[in-house]
Design a protein around this motif. Structure first.
Motif, PDB file in Angstrom:
ATOM      1  N   GLY A  91       0.807  -1.202   0.000  1.00  0.00           N
ATOM      2  CA  GLY A  91       0.000   0.000   0.000  1.00  0.00           C
ATOM      3  C   GLY A  91       0.843   1.255   0.000  1.00  0.00           C
ATOM      4  O   GLY A  91       1.945   1.272   0.553  1.00  0.00           O
ATOM      5  N   LYS A  92       0.334   2.313  -0.615  1.00  0.00           N
ATOM      6  CA  LYS A  92       1.043   3.587  -0.611  1.00  0.00           C
ATOM      7  C   LYS A  92       1.098   4.162   0.802  1.00  0.00           C
ATOM      8  O   LYS A  92       2.038   4.854   1.149  1.00  0.00           O
ATOM      9  CB  LYS A  92       0.362   4.575  -1.554  1.00  0.00           C
ATOM     10  N   LEU A  93       0.073   3.866   1.607  1.00  0.00           N
ATOM     11  CA  LEU A  93       0.008   4.383   2.969  1.00  0.00           C
ATOM     12  C   LEU A  93       0.345   3.315   4.005  1.00  0.00           C
ATOM     13  O   LEU A  93       1.115   3.559   4.928  1.00  0.00           O
ATOM     14  CB  LEU A  93      -1.387   4.960   3.237  1.00  0.00           C
ATOM     15  N   ALA A  94      -0.215   2.121   3.848  1.00  0.00           N
ATOM     16  CA  ALA A  94       0.033   1.036   4.805  1.00  0.00           C
ATOM     17  C   ALA A  94      -0.306  -0.300   4.160  1.00  0.00           C
ATOM     18  O   ALA A  94      -1.091  -0.367   3.213  1.00  0.00           O
ATOM     19  CB  ALA A  94      -0.803   1.224   6.063  1.00  0.00           C
ATOM     20  N   THR A  95       0.278  -1.361   4.703  1.00  0.00           N
ATOM     21  CA  THR A  95       0.008  -2.720   4.235  1.00  0.00           C
ATOM     22  C   THR A  95      -0.271  -3.592   5.443  1.00  0.00           C
ATOM     23  O   THR A  95       0.464  -3.540   6.432  1.00  0.00           O
ATOM     24  CB  THR A  95       1.222  -3.283   3.458  1.00  0.00           C
ATOM     25  N   PHE A  96      -1.340  -4.370   5.366  1.00  0.00           N
ATOM     26  CA  PHE A  96      -1.740  -5.242   6.457  1.00  0.00           C
ATOM     27  C   PHE A  96      -1.816  -6.679   5.962  1.00  0.00           C
ATOM     28  O   PHE A  96      -2.170  -6.937   4.822  1.00  0.00           O
ATOM     29  CB  PHE A  96      -3.125  -4.848   6.999  1.00  0.00           C
ATOM     30  N   SER A  97      -1.502  -7.603   6.839  1.00  0.00           N
ATOM     31  CA  SER A  97      -1.721  -9.018   6.579  1.00  0.00           C
ATOM     32  C   SER A  97      -2.887  -9.431   7.461  1.00  0.00           C
ATOM     33  O   SER A  97      -2.815  -9.350   8.691  1.00  0.00           O
ATOM     34  CB  SER A  97      -0.464  -9.818   6.933  1.00  0.00           C
TER      35      SER A  97
END
Length: 146
Positions: A91-97
């Motif tokens: 993600g450009k802002l954040a990445t979650f699993s």
């Protein structure tokens, strides 16, 4: 708990990577990826996020829902917007699993990891998941403004 690439390989169909590209006025926009939909599905609101993930979980039956979905009308076929960029899974802002382990009491239970922040938390409901993701996104936005 710090997430590593190896810890994401366990039960691969239970893990969905959520890429948040923007977050304005509490509305996330981004994409999510799962081995069941490797091309990715875009979402432009919290409702599209939940409906997209829930539809995918219903198709793969993992985990199976303990309740039957109810509605006022006949189910409408899902018209998910497919992501153009199949290779970009950050993600450009954040990445979650996201790992949904159970679907009980018309909600989700599992664990969510904020990959950039290196933290993992368990959630007992979809609402708690939203609060966890919101706290990470707000922290990231505050960090960017500082």
């Amino acid at each position: 708990m710090v997430m590593t690439k190896q810890s994401l390989q366990g039960n691969q169909y239970r893990t969905t990577v959520v890429c948040v590209d923007s977050y304005e006025n509490g509305v996330p926009r981004g994409r999510f990826f799962n081995p069941a939909c490797p091309q990715g599905i875009s979402f432009y609101s919290l409702l599209q996020f939940f409906m997209g993930i829930d539809g995918m979980l219903n198709r793969i039956k993992l985990p199976q829902s303990f309740t039957v979905s109810r509605s006022f009308s006949q189910p409408v076929p899902e018209t998910a917007v497919r992501s153009q960029d199949e290779l970009c899974r950050q993600g450009k802002l954040a990445t979650f699993s996201l790992r949904v382990i159970f679907r009980q009491n018309a909600s989700w239970q599992g664990a969510v990891s904020w990959l950039e922040g290196g933290r993992e938390e368990n959630f007992r409901s979809a609402l708690e998941l939203v609060f966890l993701m919101d706290s990470a996104l707000e922290a990231r936005m505050a960090q960017d403004q500082a």
